[in-house]
Enzyme design. Structure first.
Site, PDB file in Angstrom:
ATOM      1  N   LYS A  63     126.231 -17.672 -84.492  1.00  0.00           N
ATOM      2  CA  LYS A  63     127.645 -17.281 -84.332  1.00  0.00           C
ATOM      3  C   LYS A  63     128.549 -18.495 -84.467  1.00  0.00           C
ATOM      4  CE  LYS A  63     126.969 -13.384 -81.250  1.00  0.00           C
ATOM      5  NZ  LYS A  63     127.037 -12.980 -79.860  1.00  0.00           N
TER       6      LYS A  63
ATOM      7  N   GLU B 263     111.907 -37.783 -80.330  1.00  0.00           N
ATOM      8  CA  GLU B 263     111.956 -36.384 -80.775  1.00  0.00           C
ATOM      9  C   GLU B 263     112.990 -35.604 -79.970  1.00  0.00           C
ATOM     10  OE1 GLU B 263     108.595 -33.750 -80.099  1.00  0.00           O
ATOM     11  OE2 GLU B 263     109.215 -32.482 -81.777  1.00  0.00           O
TER      12      GLU B 263
ATOM     13  N   ASP C 199     113.598 -23.692 -90.485  1.00  0.00           N
ATOM     14  CA  ASP C 199     113.287 -22.497 -91.283  1.00  0.00           C
ATOM     15  C   ASP C 199     114.574 -21.741 -91.635  1.00  0.00           C
ATOM     16  OD1 ASP C 199     113.691 -21.903 -88.597  1.00  0.00           O
ATOM     17  OD2 ASP C 199     112.447 -20.104 -88.643  1.00  0.00           O
TER      18      ASP C 199
ATOM     19  N   ASP D 231     117.600 -25.140 -82.562  1.00  0.00           N
ATOM     20  CA  ASP D 231     118.187 -23.805 -82.367  1.00  0.00           C
ATOM     21  C   ASP D 231     119.343 -23.619 -83.350  1.00  0.00           C
ATOM     22  OD1 ASP D 231     116.455 -23.244 -80.253  1.00  0.00           O
ATOM     23  OD2 ASP D 231     117.791 -24.128 -78.769  1.00  0.00           O
TER      24      ASP D 231
ATOM     25  N   THR E 123     104.801 -28.578 -85.850  1.00  0.00           N
ATOM     26  CA  THR E 123     105.272 -28.074 -84.546  1.00  0.00           C
ATOM     27  C   THR E 123     104.843 -26.616 -84.405  1.00  0.00           C
ATOM     28  OG1 THR E 123     107.353 -27.132 -85.329  1.00  0.00           O
ATOM     29  CG2 THR E 123     107.377 -29.487 -84.785  1.00  0.00           C
TER      30      THR E 123
ATOM     31  N   PHE F 281     106.876 -24.169 -84.054  1.00  0.00           N
ATOM     32  CA  PHE F 281     107.750 -23.350 -84.896  1.00  0.00           C
ATOM     33  C   PHE F 281     107.344 -23.427 -86.364  1.00  0.00           C
ATOM     34  CE2 PHE F 281     111.564 -21.177 -83.208  1.00  0.00           C
ATOM     35  CZ  PHE F 281     111.211 -21.213 -81.874  1.00  0.00           C
ATOM     36  N   GLU F 282     106.844 -24.571 -86.794  1.00  0.00           N
ATOM     37  CA  GLU F 282     106.357 -24.606 -88.173  1.00  0.00           C
ATOM     38  C   GLU F 282     105.153 -23.670 -88.301  1.00  0.00           C
ATOM     39  OE1 GLU F 282     104.139 -27.720 -90.146  1.00  0.00           O
ATOM     40  OE2 GLU F 282     105.024 -27.104 -92.041  1.00  0.00           O
TER      41      GLU F 282
HETATM   42  C1  LIG Z   1     113.723 -23.584 -81.743  1.00  0.00           C
HETATM   43  S1  LIG Z   1     113.017 -24.659 -80.578  1.00  0.00           S
HETATM   44  C2  LIG Z   1     111.942 -25.690 -81.566  1.00  0.00           C
HETATM   45  C3  LIG Z   1     110.951 -26.436 -80.740  1.00  0.00           C
HETATM   46  C4  LIG Z   1     110.047 -27.401 -81.513  1.00  0.00           C
HETATM   47  N1  LIG Z   1     110.817 -28.485 -82.108  1.00  0.00           N
HETATM   48  C5  LIG Z   1     109.277 -26.665 -82.578  1.00  0.00           C
HETATM   49  O1  LIG Z   1     109.570 -26.882 -83.773  1.00  0.00           O
HETATM   50  O2  LIG Z   1     108.350 -25.922 -82.215  1.00  0.00           O
HETATM   51  C6  LIG Z   1     114.356 -25.766 -80.203  1.00  0.00           C
HETATM   52  C7  LIG Z   1     114.137 -26.537 -78.912  1.00  0.00           C
HETATM   53  O3  LIG Z   1     115.212 -27.450 -78.716  1.00  0.00           O
HETATM   54  C8  LIG Z   1     115.535 -27.462 -77.330  1.00  0.00           C
HETATM   55  N2  LIG Z   1     116.916 -27.942 -77.184  1.00  0.00           N
HETATM   56  C9  LIG Z   1     118.049 -27.285 -77.464  1.00  0.00           C
HETATM   57  N3  LIG Z   1     119.129 -28.049 -77.230  1.00  0.00           N
HETATM   58  C10 LIG Z   1     118.646 -29.258 -76.797  1.00  0.00           C
HETATM   59  C11 LIG Z   1     119.258 -30.472 -76.380  1.00  0.00           C
HETATM   60  N4  LIG Z   1     120.591 -30.607 -76.366  1.00  0.00           N
HETATM   61  N5  LIG Z   1     118.456 -31.496 -76.000  1.00  0.00           N
HETATM   62  C12 LIG Z   1     117.104 -31.363 -76.003  1.00  0.00           C
HETATM   63  N6  LIG Z   1     116.477 -30.228 -76.379  1.00  0.00           N
HETATM   64  C13 LIG Z   1     117.226 -29.201 -76.782  1.00  0.00           C
HETATM   65  C14 LIG Z   1     115.343 -26.024 -76.893  1.00  0.00           C
HETATM   66  O4  LIG Z   1     115.191 -25.902 -75.496  1.00  0.00           O
HETATM   67  C15 LIG Z   1     114.095 -25.643 -77.686  1.00  0.00           C
HETATM   68  O5  LIG Z   1     112.911 -25.908 -76.960  1.00  0.00           O
END
Ligand SMILES: C[S@@+](CC[C@H](N)C(=O)[O-])C[C@H]1O[C@@H](n2cnc3c(N)ncnc32)[C@H](O)[C@@H]1O
Length: 248
Positions: free
Chosen positions: A157, A78, A189, A153, A226, A228-229
């Protein structure tokens, strides 16, 4: 992603099996700088490192599995586990598989590891690291039964787009590391990220798809893939889901 305060990590849990921090000097300029700052080990938690990162490169699938999980079993990976709802619930419900979660934000990785520890999900391990780096340096070719990318994420931008995790080099690495029949799950989303991400996967790989994934009603207040879902659906916003499959 704006960082909210995290639930307190239960003290007294032995995370030594579940949590692997790595050195931070490796992060490249495509990594979220805010997350990279959060990647700094804190609270002395680095002393729990069971397996030094440097010993994980160049291993076979069997060697890596033994080193991380003390056994060989189908491996799921994951990217960006966030607070760890997916890895903790899925690892505890699927004990016959191994799950490696990679989360760049150290405290989130630690929280996810604590969820695994609370459930005694020995088949789950969290690494605090950049998932692209781990794919490149640690995950052997033809070794993953599934790769999961949920709500990455979005980096709206244009100048920040290079930080998106669904990008050609990353999806190419995933394809090469999936076994035949292995799946890449991609949910978000953000409609624009979904459309462009699907297009990137289609043009950069030979994976079959996208295949749609049906939304199913939640059986209880935490029955979401998750966090976020959960948040998105409780706000009655749409979720875009797809999976791809490696056919050859
Ligand atoms: C918007 S959150 C979603 C978290 C989770 N997947 C959810 O759906 O609840 C995106 C996550 O990806 C992590 N992240 C961003 N860039 C990453 C990278 N290069 N390697 C590992 N994790 C990363 C962020 O720190 C963040 O916790």
């Amino acid at each position: 992603m704006p960082r909210r305060s995290l639930s307190k990590i239960q003290s007294g849990l032995d995370l030594s099996h579940y949590f692997l921090p790595m050195e931070v000097e490796f992060y490249d300029d495509r990594v979220d700088p805010e997350a990279a700052a959060l990647a700094q080990p804190s609270d002395g938690a680095d002393k729990v490192a069971r397996v030094p990162y440097a010993t994980l490169s160049g291993l076979s699938f069997e060697e890596l599995s033994e080193r991380l999980f003390d056994r060989v079993a189908p491996l799921e990976f994951e990217i960006g586990s966030g607070k760890g709802l997916f890895i903790s619930t899925t690892a505890s419900a699927n004990r016959a598989r191994n799950f490696l979660g990679v989360e760049i934000a150290y405290r989130y990785a630690l929280l996810s590891a604590s969820r695994l520890a609370k459930r005694g999900a020995y088949n789950g391990v969290m690494m605090a690291a950049d998932a692209a780096k781990v794919l490149r340096e640690v995950i052997p070719l033809n070794s993953l039964t599934a790769a999961h990318i949920y709500f990455p994420d979005p980096w709206w931008k244009k100048a920040h787009r290079k930080r998106r995790i669904v990008r050609p080099d990353v999806v190419e690495m995933i394809e090469a590391r999936l076994i035949k029949g292995g799946r890449l799950n991609f949910w978000t989303d953000v409609k624009e990220y979904f459309d462009s991400g699907v297009e990137i996967i289609k043009t950069s790989t030979n994976l079959a798809g996208p295949f749609p994934v049906k939304e199913r009603p939640a059986a209880d207040s935490m029955d979401f893939r998750t966090h976020f879902e959960r948040r998105t659906r409780l706000n009655e916003q749409p979720v875009y889901r797809s999976f791809f499959e490696k056919r050859f």
